[in-house]
Design an enzyme around this catalytic site. Structure first.
Site, short mmCIF file in Angstrom:
data_model
loop_
_atom_site.label_atom_id
_atom_site.label_comp_id
_atom_site.label_asym_id
_atom_site.label_seq_id
_atom_site.Cartn_x
_atom_site.Cartn_y
_atom_site.Cartn_z
N SER A 2 -3.96 2.80 17.13
CA SER A 2 -3.44 2.31 15.86
C SER A 2 -1.92 2.21 15.93
CB SER A 2 -3.86 3.25 14.73
OG SER A 2 -3.16 4.46 14.83
N GLY A 7 -2.16 -6.01 13.90
CA GLY A 7 -1.99 -6.79 12.67
C GLY A 7 -0.94 -7.87 12.85
N GLN A 181 -5.81 -0.95 32.18
CA GLN A 181 -6.90 -1.32 33.08
C GLN A 181 -8.18 -0.58 32.68
OE1 GLN A 181 -6.00 -1.27 37.30
NE2 GLN A 181 -3.82 -1.57 36.88
N LYS A 212 -1.03 -7.23 38.19
CA LYS A 212 -1.94 -6.09 38.31
C LYS A 212 -3.02 -6.13 37.24
CE LYS A 212 0.27 -1.96 40.18
NZ LYS A 212 0.90 -0.71 39.77
N CYS A 375 5.64 -1.19 -11.36
CA CYS A 375 4.43 -0.56 -11.89
C CYS A 375 4.73 0.83 -12.47
CB CYS A 375 3.34 -0.53 -10.82
SG CYS A 375 1.72 -0.37 -11.54
N ARG A 459 -3.99 1.66 -14.40
CA ARG A 459 -4.92 2.06 -15.46
C ARG A 459 -4.19 2.26 -16.79
NH1 ARG A 459 -9.75 3.27 -12.97
NH2 ARG A 459 -9.56 4.23 -10.92
N HIS A 506 2.86 -5.93 -9.48
CA HIS A 506 3.48 -5.66 -8.17
C HIS A 506 4.00 -6.95 -7.56
CE1 HIS A 506 2.10 -1.46 -7.69
NE2 HIS A 506 1.12 -1.85 -8.48
N GLU A 508 5.82 -7.26 -5.18
CA GLU A 508 5.91 -7.13 -3.72
C GLU A 508 4.68 -7.68 -2.99
OE1 GLU A 508 5.44 -4.63 -5.84
OE2 GLU A 508 4.30 -2.98 -4.98
N1 GLN Z 1 -0.22 5.32 -12.17
C1 GLN Z 1 0.08 4.15 -12.91
C2 GLN Z 1 -1.16 3.51 -13.51
O1 GLN Z 1 -2.26 3.73 -13.03
C3 GLN Z 1 0.83 3.16 -12.07
C4 GLN Z 1 0.05 2.61 -10.93
C5 GLN Z 1 0.91 1.96 -9.87
O2 GLN Z 1 2.10 2.20 -9.78
N2 GLN Z 1 0.29 1.16 -9.03
O3 GLN Z 1 -1.08 2.76 -14.44
#
Ligand code: GLN
Length: 534
Positions: A2, A7, A181, A212, A375, A459, A506, A508
């Site tokens: 790993s 990837g 190998q 080789k 988040c 959540r 997110h 990102e």
């Molecule tokens: N813990 C927070 C939630 O569940 C934020 C989750 C996160 O940052 N991905 O809402």
């Protein structure tokens, strides 16, 4: 093993074939029994990447999407857990008509059915399938068996690429080919013969060693491709092309090579290597201190997003990790945040280090240091604002303090039921959802659009009961769900702060080096101004 770069190899092969004008579709296979990556602690397995569909998967899917600059469907990801669950559920429903259900045949067929589904969905010229794990271990053997069957059924259409590490032991100082190998021989014992060997090492592999390996594997020397350590992962596709990998793959498939075109990519690489002026970002969080995990794997999408935006603005990002518990033990340390051009709080869960994070947010707000919350980072930004500006003493998220007097961040109603019934896996608010933006805000200025679509994994939400109060106190909810119920972006106006913004989603998860995310660009821009001010 790993971490050796399977990837990035898969993403790079995809990229170079795409650069030759072919439609590609990378597929990731993970050998663990979790049905998806969502239930795994990031410290153990690295970041959980979320697809637009909401599937929580391995960080490699993020690498593929970033290299290709487009979203991939959930069909392109499978785990042992998914495969077994499907077969066992089907067996319980008498789906096999009284047959004895066996790993070799029924599991391998299910694996190949899934590969087929991905092909039907993406209609590629070439699928690039990455099998996770290491040769010789038991848990990925069933996938290698499926791959062997695939080759048997389509001898002209399947190539095997093995990524192997060539160590240079410190005391000996010489690159060693024997482990590779031996690994090839192990793979041969599965009935699989690698057509191409990617030789990962600290330095480029020399001709003698290529020979080789080629000899012991019964392939030509040109089939051993050099993959030395490099400064940027984005160099890999170009390096592969230079070592002849694109032509080789196409020749082995009997496809006429089309012209290379990685022009956009090369332009981007110029910026990657040309950026000299540093921009210093503090990432404040809690997943920093443990045994031997690789820190950067936990926040890989955040790191890459910062890089993409910085390179686009000709800056070299220097990312430093700050454990938020430091601020809990020693609040004087907060002053160190002055050494940075910006502060970022990534996503997270649970109560550890939270008070330290809240203090860091307060410091960034009061000292006008550009701040970006993702988040959990946005939720804690709202908690900080509620406590220190809206005078809601000890306001909190119910995730940390279920009985708080001022639950400014509350659990989403639909989530309450799920948790009560123990339905934890794959049940957060997940994946791409639309949001609408408010005009004349930082968010609107960044996206230059009324409507956006971003990926989620949470959540909890800003409690609707506190929105009016928080807005009265100056917090701007510049992005909301189309029905206005969920707060998606919170910010302070530019008059109050150079950049104080958090997203419930997110960002990102949707960035690429050739197309950086608009909010990250805006954040880095603000960091640059901050640097000038200093
Ligand atoms: N813990 C927070 C939630 O569940 C934020 C989750 C996160 O940052 N991905 O809402």
């Amino acid at each position: 093993m790993s971490g050796v770069g399977k990837g990035i190899t898969t993403a790079s092969i995809s990229k170079i074939l795409e650069g030759r004008g072919f439609r590609v579709s990378p597929i990731k296979i993970d050998p663990y029994l979790n049905v998806d990556a969502g239930t795994m602690n990031p410290i153990e397995h690295g970041e959980v990447f979320v697809l637009d569909s909401g599937l929580e998967c391995d960080q490699d899917m993020g690498n593929y999407e970033r290299f290709l600059g487009r979203a991939l469907p959930p069909e392109n990801y499978m785990t042992n857990g998914m495969v077994f669950k499907h077969v066992i559920d089907k067996e319980r429903a008498l789906g096999y008509g009284g047959k004895c259900v066996e790993p070799v045949f029924h599991i391998t067929e299910e694996i190949l059915r899934r590969v087929d589904e991905a092909v039907k969905k993406t209609k590629p010229d070439v699928s690039i399938i990455e099998i996770g794990g290491t040769i010789g271990e038991y848990q990925n053997a069933i996938f290698i068996e499926a791959a062997r069957i695939l080759k048997l059924r389509h001898p002209e259409d399947v190539l095997f690429v093995m990524v192997s590490y060539l160590p240079i032991p410190g005391k000996i100082g010489e690159m060693k080919t024997k482990p590779t190998q031996t690994a090839i021989r192990t793979l041969n014992s599965y009935g699989v013969h690698p057509d191409i060997i990617i030789a990962r090492s600290e330095v480029p592999i020399d001709e003698k060693r290529k020979e080789k390996i080629a000899e012991s594997n019964g392939v030509k020397k040109e089939h051993v491709i050099s993959a030395p350590d490099i400064e940027s992962i984005y160099d890999v596709p170009v390096n592969f092309e230079e070592d002849g990998l694109g032509n080789l793959v196409l020749k082995l498939f009997g496809i006429k090579p089309k012209k290379k075109d990685l022009a956009d990519w090369r332009r981007m690489l110029k910026r990657v290597h040309g950026a000299k002026k540093e921009i210093k970002i503090a990432v404040v969080g809690k997943y920093f201190k443990t045994g031997d995990f690789v820190l950067s794997d936990v926040y890989i999408s955040v790191i890459e997003s910062l890089k993409h935006a910085s390179y686009a603005l000709n800056k070299k990002p220097v990312i430093e990790w700050v454990d938020s518990e430091t601020y809990e033990k020693n609040p004087k340390k907060l002053k160190d945040l002055e050494n940075y051009d910006g502060v970022l709080i990534p996503g997270g869960f649970g109560s550890r280090g939270v008070e330290g994070i809240i203090s860091a947010i307060r410091y960034a707000r009061e000292h006008k240091i550009p701040f970006f919350g993702l988040c959990y980072g946005m939720q804690l930004m709202v908690v900080e604002y509620a406590r220190n500006v809206a005078s809601l003493k000890n306001a909190h998220s119910v995730e940390v303090k279920p009985k708080t007097k001022y639950p400014v961040i509350d659990i989403m109603p639909e989530q309450k039921e799920l948790i009560k019934n123990g339905h934890m896996g794959g049940t957060m608010r997940l994946g791409g959802y639309p949001a609408k933006l408010k005009k004349d805000t930082i968010a609107y200025g960044a996206y230059k659009a009324n409507n956006i679509r971003e990926r989620h994994r949470h959540r909890y939400e800003v409690n609707p009961e506190y929105i009016i109060l928080l807005e009265d106190k100056g917090l701007v909810f510049s992005g909301t769900s189309p029905d206005g119920r969920l707060m998606e972006i919170a910010e302070l106006s530019k008059k109050e702060h150079p950049f104080f913004l958090g997203t419930q989603f997110h960002p990102e998860f949707q960035t690429s080096p050739t197309n950086p995310h608009p909010l990250f660009l805006e954040f880095i821009e603000a960091c640059t101004k901050q640097q000038k001010k200093k």
